[in-house]
Write a protein that holds these residues in place. Structure first.
Motif, PDB file in Angstrom:
ATOM      1  N   LYS A  34       0.718  -1.291   0.024  1.00  0.00           N
ATOM      2  CA  LYS A  34      -0.109  -0.256   0.114  1.00  0.00           C
ATOM      3  C   LYS A  34       0.864   1.270   0.048  1.00  0.00           C
ATOM      4  O   LYS A  34       0.579   2.207  -0.832  1.00  0.00           O
ATOM      5  N   THR A  35       1.765   1.439   0.762  1.00  0.00           N
ATOM      6  CA  THR A  35       2.410   2.318   1.056  1.00  0.00           C
ATOM      7  C   THR A  35       3.760   2.721   0.149  1.00  0.00           C
ATOM      8  O   THR A  35       4.273   3.700  -0.051  1.00  0.00           O
ATOM      9  N   GLY A  36       4.444   1.404  -0.287  1.00  0.00           N
ATOM     10  CA  GLY A  36       5.785   1.529  -0.922  1.00  0.00           C
ATOM     11  C   GLY A  36       6.889   2.134  -0.095  1.00  0.00           C
ATOM     12  O   GLY A  36       6.502   2.183   1.049  1.00  0.00           O
ATOM     13  N   SER A  37       7.913   2.302  -0.579  1.00  0.00           N
ATOM     14  CA  SER A  37       9.266   2.972   0.032  1.00  0.00           C
ATOM     15  C   SER A  37       8.662   4.282   0.646  1.00  0.00           C
ATOM     16  O   SER A  37       7.816   5.070   0.104  1.00  0.00           O
ATOM     17  N   PRO A  38       9.224   4.706   1.916  1.00  0.00           N
ATOM     18  CA  PRO A  38       9.030   6.039   2.545  1.00  0.00           C
ATOM     19  C   PRO A  38       9.432   6.963   1.762  1.00  0.00           C
ATOM     20  O   PRO A  38      10.650   6.947   1.241  1.00  0.00           O
ATOM     21  N   PRO A  39       8.770   8.307   1.666  1.00  0.00           N
ATOM     22  CA  PRO A  39       9.374   9.476   0.592  1.00  0.00           C
ATOM     23  C   PRO A  39      10.832  10.034   1.448  1.00  0.00           C
ATOM     24  O   PRO A  39      10.826   9.696   2.788  1.00  0.00           O
ATOM     25  N   VAL A  40      11.676  10.338   0.809  1.00  0.00           N
ATOM     26  CA  VAL A  40      12.932  10.940   1.258  1.00  0.00           C
ATOM     27  C   VAL A  40      12.966  12.382   0.992  1.00  0.00           C
ATOM     28  O   VAL A  40      12.441  12.747   0.116  1.00  0.00           O
ATOM     29  N   ALA A  41      13.426  12.995   2.107  1.00  0.00           N
ATOM     30  CA  ALA A  41      13.476  14.564   2.135  1.00  0.00           C
ATOM     31  C   ALA A  41      15.016  14.875   1.460  1.00  0.00           C
ATOM     32  O   ALA A  41      16.097  14.826   2.119  1.00  0.00           O
ATOM     33  N   SER A  42      15.254  15.088   0.001  1.00  0.00           N
ATOM     34  CA  SER A  42      16.302  15.489  -0.543  1.00  0.00           C
ATOM     35  C   SER A  42      16.571  16.939  -0.363  1.00  0.00           C
ATOM     36  O   SER A  42      16.068  17.882   0.160  1.00  0.00           O
ATOM     37  N   GLU A  43      18.137  17.252  -0.282  1.00  0.00           N
ATOM     38  CA  GLU A  43      18.525  18.591  -0.010  1.00  0.00           C
ATOM     39  C   GLU A  43      17.820  19.235  -1.257  1.00  0.00           C
ATOM     40  O   GLU A  43      17.186  20.506  -1.133  1.00  0.00           O
ATOM     41  N   ARG A  44      17.735  18.996  -2.349  1.00  0.00           N
ATOM     42  CA  ARG A  44      17.183  19.735  -3.884  1.00  0.00           C
ATOM     43  C   ARG A  44      15.680  19.846  -3.492  1.00  0.00           C
ATOM     44  O   ARG A  44      15.144  20.893  -3.589  1.00  0.00           O
ATOM     45  N   GLY A  45      15.122  18.811  -2.684  1.00  0.00           N
ATOM     46  CA  GLY A  45      13.585  18.973  -2.407  1.00  0.00           C
ATOM     47  C   GLY A  45      13.535  20.253  -1.420  1.00  0.00           C
ATOM     48  O   GLY A  45      12.453  20.909  -1.726  1.00  0.00           O
ATOM     49  N   ALA A  46      14.605  20.183  -0.544  1.00  0.00           N
ATOM     50  CA  ALA A  46      14.361  21.324   0.583  1.00  0.00           C
ATOM     51  C   ALA A  46      14.346  22.499   0.014  1.00  0.00           C
ATOM     52  O   ALA A  46      13.712  23.590   0.339  1.00  0.00           O
ATOM     53  N   GLN A  47      15.542  22.691  -0.891  1.00  0.00           N
ATOM     54  CA  GLN A  47      15.664  23.984  -1.346  1.00  0.00           C
ATOM     55  C   GLN A  47      14.454  24.327  -2.410  1.00  0.00           C
ATOM     56  O   GLN A  47      14.083  25.554  -2.281  1.00  0.00           O
ATOM     57  N   LEU A  48      14.065  23.648  -2.902  1.00  0.00           N
ATOM     58  CA  LEU A  48      12.768  23.806  -4.010  1.00  0.00           C
ATOM     59  C   LEU A  48      11.513  24.244  -3.224  1.00  0.00           C
ATOM     60  O   LEU A  48      11.018  25.368  -3.567  1.00  0.00           O
ATOM     61  N   PHE A  49      11.287  23.586  -2.055  1.00  0.00           N
ATOM     62  CA  PHE A  49      10.373  23.854  -1.205  1.00  0.00           C
ATOM     63  C   PHE A  49      10.665  25.032  -0.830  1.00  0.00           C
ATOM     64  O   PHE A  49       9.582  26.108  -0.623  1.00  0.00           O
ATOM     65  N   LYS A  50      11.643  25.533  -0.156  1.00  0.00           N
ATOM     66  CA  LYS A  50      12.000  26.900   0.455  1.00  0.00           C
ATOM     67  C   LYS A  50      11.668  28.108  -0.645  1.00  0.00           C
ATOM     68  O   LYS A  50      11.183  29.171  -0.263  1.00  0.00           O
ATOM     69  N   VAL A  51      11.927  27.906  -1.763  1.00  0.00           N
ATOM     70  CA  VAL A  51      11.912  28.839  -2.905  1.00  0.00           C
ATOM     71  C   VAL A  51      10.452  28.978  -3.321  1.00  0.00           C
ATOM     72  O   VAL A  51       9.812  30.212  -3.268  1.00  0.00           O
ATOM     73  N   ARG A  52       9.665  27.860  -3.513  1.00  0.00           N
ATOM     74  CA  ARG A  52       8.664  27.957  -4.374  1.00  0.00           C
ATOM     75  C   ARG A  52       7.348  27.568  -3.165  1.00  0.00           C
ATOM     76  O   ARG A  52       6.101  28.275  -3.577  1.00  0.00           O
ATOM     77  N   CYS A  53       7.353  27.046  -2.271  1.00  0.00           N
ATOM     78  CA  CYS A  53       6.165  26.911  -1.292  1.00  0.00           C
ATOM     79  C   CYS A  53       6.290  27.332   0.304  1.00  0.00           C
ATOM     80  O   CYS A  53       5.294  27.768   0.648  1.00  0.00           O
ATOM     81  N   ALA A  54       7.527  27.630   0.733  1.00  0.00           N
ATOM     82  CA  ALA A  54       7.511  28.075   1.916  1.00  0.00           C
ATOM     83  C   ALA A  54       7.013  29.486   2.202  1.00  0.00           C
ATOM     84  O   ALA A  54       6.511  29.964   3.209  1.00  0.00           O
ATOM     85  N   PRO A  55       7.075  30.568   1.205  1.00  0.00           N
ATOM     86  CA  PRO A  55       6.368  31.758   1.560  1.00  0.00           C
ATOM     87  C   PRO A  55       5.034  31.491   1.940  1.00  0.00           C
ATOM     88  O   PRO A  55       4.474  32.286   2.831  1.00  0.00           O
ATOM     89  N   CYS A  56       4.139  30.697   1.433  1.00  0.00           N
ATOM     90  CA  CYS A  56       2.845  30.386   1.939  1.00  0.00           C
ATOM     91  C   CYS A  56       2.667  29.287   2.819  1.00  0.00           C
ATOM     92  O   CYS A  56       1.849  29.182   3.409  1.00  0.00           O
ATOM     93  N   HIS A  57       3.801  28.390   2.851  1.00  0.00           N
ATOM     94  CA  HIS A  57       3.666  27.260   3.762  1.00  0.00           C
ATOM     95  C   HIS A  57       4.916  27.195   4.582  1.00  0.00           C
ATOM     96  O   HIS A  57       5.685  26.146   4.616  1.00  0.00           O
ATOM     97  N   PRO A  58       5.169  28.256   5.719  1.00  0.00           N
ATOM     98  CA  PRO A  58       6.246  27.985   6.584  1.00  0.00           C
ATOM     99  C   PRO A  58       6.226  26.954   7.559  1.00  0.00           C
ATOM    100  O   PRO A  58       4.754  26.997   7.895  1.00  0.00           O
ATOM    101  N   ASP A  59       7.200  26.431   7.710  1.00  0.00           N
ATOM    102  CA  ASP A  59       7.067  25.242   8.783  1.00  0.00           C
ATOM    103  C   ASP A  59       5.937  24.252   8.397  1.00  0.00           C
ATOM    104  O   ASP A  59       5.329  23.715   9.266  1.00  0.00           O
ATOM    105  N   GLY A  60       5.431  24.027   6.993  1.00  0.00           N
ATOM    106  CA  GLY A  60       4.284  23.124   6.744  1.00  0.00           C
ATOM    107  C   GLY A  60       3.064  23.752   7.050  1.00  0.00           C
ATOM    108  O   GLY A  60       1.960  23.168   6.689  1.00  0.00           O
ATOM    109  N   GLY A  61       2.889  25.007   7.491  1.00  0.00           N
ATOM    110  CA  GLY A  61       1.591  25.840   7.979  1.00  0.00           C
ATOM    111  C   GLY A  61       1.023  26.018   6.614  1.00  0.00           C
ATOM    112  O   GLY A  61       1.199  25.628   5.325  1.00  0.00           O
ATOM    113  N   ASN A  62       0.051  27.075   6.529  1.00  0.00           N
ATOM    114  CA  ASN A  62      -0.692  27.798   5.411  1.00  0.00           C
ATOM    115  C   ASN A  62      -1.080  29.123   5.915  1.00  0.00           C
ATOM    116  O   ASN A  62      -2.069  29.312   6.753  1.00  0.00           O
TER     117      ASN A  62
END
Length: 122
Positions: A34-62
């Motif tokens: 059902k779940t497969g392999s757990p997702p991995v937080a890569s450094e590139r994913g963290a950088q992309l999140f910071k640039v594209r998503c974090a302004p509206c989703h700081p610390d995973g919020g909204n």
């Protein structure tokens, strides 16, 4: 209809052990499918999140809709439980969220962001 005679003690224990062992094996197999392999937080994913998503989703919020955070339970409550679910929401967002099309965030980067979110905000 009469009950069959009871099994000797050692047969009951062996049967119970076999049933429990089989249940554990099957349960583990089913869950991994059902779940497969757990997702991995890569450094590139963290950088992309910071640039594209974090302004509206700081610390995973909204900041737009505080009830729709990126935390695992909230995502699951909204039918999002996989990287493809997050990618779909990025491509087809609800009210208040910027739409990120393939030209803005390629699928490979969107997947890294999605995996980062799932690994970081479970």
């Amino acid at each position: 209809m009469p009950l069959p005679p009871p099994l000797p003690g050692r047969h009951i224990a062996a049967c119970l052990a076999a049933c429990l062992g089989m249940a554990a094996l099957l349960g583990g197999c089913t869950e991994s499918q059902k779940t497969g392999s757990p997702p991995v937080a890569s450094e590139r994913g963290a950088q992309l999140f910071k640039v594209r998503c974090a302004p509206c989703h700081p610390d995973g919020g909204n900041v737009i809709n505080p009830r729709k955070t990126l935390h695992g339970g909230v995502l699951a409550d909204n039918g999002i439980a996989s990287p493809s679910g997050i990618m779909n929401r990025m491509r087809n967002p609800g009210p208040g969220m910027t739409r990120f099309d393939q030209g803005t965030i390629p699928d490979s980067d969107a997947r890294l962001i999605a995996e980062y979110i799932l690994a970081t905000y479970r």
